[in-house]
Write an enzyme that holds these catalytic residues in place. Sequence first.
Site, PDB file in Angstrom:
ATOM      1  N   ASP A  49      43.976  31.794  40.140  1.00 19.59           N
ATOM      2  CA  ASP A  49      43.566  31.330  41.461  1.00 19.59           C
ATOM      3  C   ASP A  49      43.559  29.797  41.399  1.00 19.59           C
ATOM      4  O   ASP A  49      43.615  29.202  40.316  1.00 19.59           O
ATOM      5  CB  ASP A  49      42.196  31.905  41.855  1.00 19.59           C
ATOM      6  CG  ASP A  49      41.966  31.809  43.375  1.00 19.59           C
ATOM      7  OD1 ASP A  49      42.684  31.037  44.044  1.00 19.59           O
ATOM      8  OD2 ASP A  49      41.065  32.508  43.896  1.00 19.59           O
TER       9      ASP A  49
HETATM   10  C1  NOJ Z   1      41.922  30.282  46.731  1.00 22.71           C
HETATM   11  C2  NOJ Z   1      41.789  31.708  47.153  1.00 22.71           C
HETATM   12  O1  NOJ Z   1      40.741  32.311  46.433  1.00 22.71           O
HETATM   13  C3  NOJ Z   1      43.059  32.512  46.940  1.00 22.71           C
HETATM   14  O2  NOJ Z   1      42.882  33.792  47.485  1.00 22.71           O
HETATM   15  C4  NOJ Z   1      44.213  31.820  47.577  1.00 22.71           C
HETATM   16  O3  NOJ Z   1      45.387  32.577  47.404  1.00 22.71           O
HETATM   17  C5  NOJ Z   1      44.360  30.435  46.962  1.00 22.71           C
HETATM   18  N1  NOJ Z   1      43.132  29.665  47.186  1.00 22.71           N
HETATM   19  C6  NOJ Z   1      45.527  29.657  47.542  1.00 22.71           C
HETATM   20  O4  NOJ Z   1      45.234  29.277  48.838  1.00 22.71           O
END
Ligand code: NOJ
Length: 976
Positions: free
Chosen positions: A373
């Site tokens: 993430d």
């Molecule tokens: C953080 C989020 O938790 C995740 O779900 C997402 O894909 C990424 N940011 C990218 O935006």
Amino acid sequence: MAREADLSSSREGLLKHGAATLSRDSLDNYSSSSELDLDELELLEGQTSPRPRGEWSPSKRKKKDNGKEKEHKRAQKAKRKGGWLRSKICWVVSAILLGGLLVLLGGFQTFVYKKPQPMDGLSPPWYPSPKGGTYLQWQKSYLMAATLVSKMSLVEKVNVTTGTGWASDLCVGNTAGAFDAGFPPLCLQDGPLGIRFADHATAWPAGITVGATWNKDLMYKRGRGLGLEHRLKGVNVMLGPAMGPMGRMPGGGRNWEGFGSDPVLQGIAAAQTIRGIQDEGVIATAKHYIANEQEHFRQAREWELPNAISSNIDDRTLHELYLWPFADSIRAGVGSIMCSYNMVNSSSACSNSKLLNGVLKDELGFQGFVQSDWLAQRSGVASALAGLDMTMPGDGLIWADGQSLWGPRLTEAVLNGSVPIERINDMALRTVAVWYQLGQDNQTLFPIPLEGNPRPNFSSWTNDKMGHLHESTDDDTMVVVNNFTDVQGDGKNFHGRLAQEIAAEGTVLVKNKDNILPLSPSGGPEHARGRRRAKYNVGVFGEDAGPNPKGPNACADRSCNDFTLASGWGSGAVEFPFLTPPIEALESTFDLDQVQITQVLTNDLPNDWSAVHGTQDLCIVFITSDAGEGFASWNHITDRIDLYPQKGGDDLVKKVAASCANTIVIVHAVGAVILERWIDLPNIKAVVLANLPGEESGNALADVLFGRVDVSGRLPYTVGKSLSDYGPGGKIMSKPNGIAPQQDFKEGLLIDYRHFDANSITPRYEFGFGLSYTTFTFSDLNLKTLKPKTLLPSPRPNATVLPPTFSTLLPDPETAVFPAGFRKLKNYIYPYLDNSTIKPEPYPYPSGYNTPQPPSPAGGGEGGNPSLYDEHVSVSVNVTNTGKRTGKQVVQVYVSFPSDVTDVSTGRKIDFPVRVLRGFEKAEINATETTTVEVNLTRKDLSYWSVGRQNWVMPDGEFTVAVGASSRDLPLQGSW
Ligand code: NOJ
């Protein structure tokens, strides 16, 4: 409303190059320790912040600017040196305080470390990282990938593993590719309900609405639509579906991105979505792995703490609950898995060797690549050894500072011997193999980005046609970045039609007194229609019925609850191309010659409203409850700390019902809402839980209210009578219990309906419940043994295919140095080194690194040992539509395990939930007709995870299989 892209409102938020300012406190200077506890936290609070205790809600954080770039701005701000204090005075004060803190940390260790380790201890080591390319169904892709990877230089391999930095290229995540070897840059883009930051793309119903359809076909079709749109916009990797959070806490801010609070429902919906996405050639991402159940403290620094929360979870709960949908996703062939921000058993999910190497890659046989993430990677070498394959967005501990934990550091680590060359080969190989597996080498479907023809064909950072290719860098060249390609389909293939069908099927009717629904367009219940002399008066109440005058995208990432609610907020939200508000659909459906509609589209209603607006024959009142991802907040909310309707919804309903004998309540919400303040009022005739319907909200609702379709949604979560009914584990931890907050998942398997059943708590509406406009009966349950009961699955099959091998010679460091005359962009992450002085050196590998782990007996195939998926019981049942109209019924199959099970390996008694959902089918049945529905149960469905054996065990004894219309309406039962 015209189906035109309405992006004007979000245009105000376009990123002004370099215009970012500080919005959120950052604790960059805090030292990181996962062992500090509340006492130390008090100490830290006292020393560093004037904030009184107990004010940890995000509301206390500074309000962010709105606009498309909010997350980007945060990143820019966080990278500023010392960005956590604004004034010089604060700098001085904080330096003194920090000094004091360091003294305490260094000099008073006994004080600091006085609390014991978290209850569930640390995650065990699992090394080395299993290599990909061990299954027949991936063999061809791995062979082609091996040919390609063998042509890559070390820096090219690093390019495949490391993002180029937040906003360095056009997508939310980008890799730089390996051009010489013939591998393109990849675009990774959110998300689970549509293409984030894109124009002319569908805003699909959210996952929770899809879960509420219980319709496998629609789950697949939506996935297909998502995949097609992402491909047409030039996205390689879609960052969805979400299957964690699972919904341990009904208030979890991102529950709505997933499909409901049960592993089987999540697993089936996730797998169907993945099949759909990947049938269009787009790589799906199963996220967030794992136990990322709440937003508070999910991420280091975001919540003013230097560490993320640790979800402390036992092995059995992990397997039977939170891992289940990931196993189903792997079995469906998912190409990527995203590890989450949180820690699991005190080890960061993205550096957790047990979870990545052991569980994902060995036990579940995952052949794709693990991506982090965004900034969830917390270590360099350690995360590579633990099984992370790609770091996103490439930045290290701080957003957009160009300082990656990999990139050049990974190049260096390979050259100095701390990351074995086999590991980087496997990292690159896995990604390239997935690319082949999904057919992305087909240049007609996935054109290679060329100069003058960038891919994707949209930019995440501007809505204008012209923009920067490398937004966060010092490259000011403007090129065409938005082609405004319309990917919504047209005519009968217009995706909005499917979105509308899903939103309608994901609408749950929980109360329908006197069969007030469906309505007749001429007013009143359909069953009582007829011409009247006077007009029929319908009052429509509440802000949620109406459109936002500033447009549906007025709040950045949809992070507010203003006017009609059709999505939660955060990275899982999209720009609405349009949003049909309920009032518009009501006005166009009611026959206005016969019906007088009075709109009172506010929640602020006087008690004597009927004196002002007139007496109404029928009142439709709209209320909401919203939540979203932790980087944003609205009205102090990210996770929902309570489950009541927001914006005075309860009062609004009570006021309307006080003066209206026929009141229908429509709830748009991210999940369960407590309805107790009015549900039993006699004037409340119907209650419709419409979840989060996406762009076709109004039309889908009208389909249901006017009976153009049967109402066939079923609850994907339990609606309790109070938050405390969900048990202690159901509450969001909103105040940290330590500097690395520890959240013990003590309830184990007993979340949602399992908790209610185990504790004999009567919910308001149980999991699986929903009314139809017709009636059904169940009969003739037949359980047929397909395979006999045996304790254990077959022995793990031997690998039929060996992973490709590569030369293990370390390349000449000279090949990893910046080429002469290379133009470096500021903040852009490159794989190159400044010089070639690196030499191999001994490296202190993590403890347990040299103890190879035995292969899991539960492994041997994608999703686990193939014999876990052998079907042992066929459950068939007849369902009769006893009403007068065609309708859809969801046949739900629940299993109760034998009582008195003792695990042979540990001698311990094994407790089970009262019953667990193990399968379902939705059937459309004409009036008076009967259909036979069959659901097969697999070995895994009939097994528990034995911690002692580290395998699935099918216990001896009598299983009860119960079939019916909800988790508490199970008229048929049989034994097996
Ligand atoms: C953080 C989020 O938790 C995740 O779900 C997402 O894909 C990424 N940011 C990218 O935006």
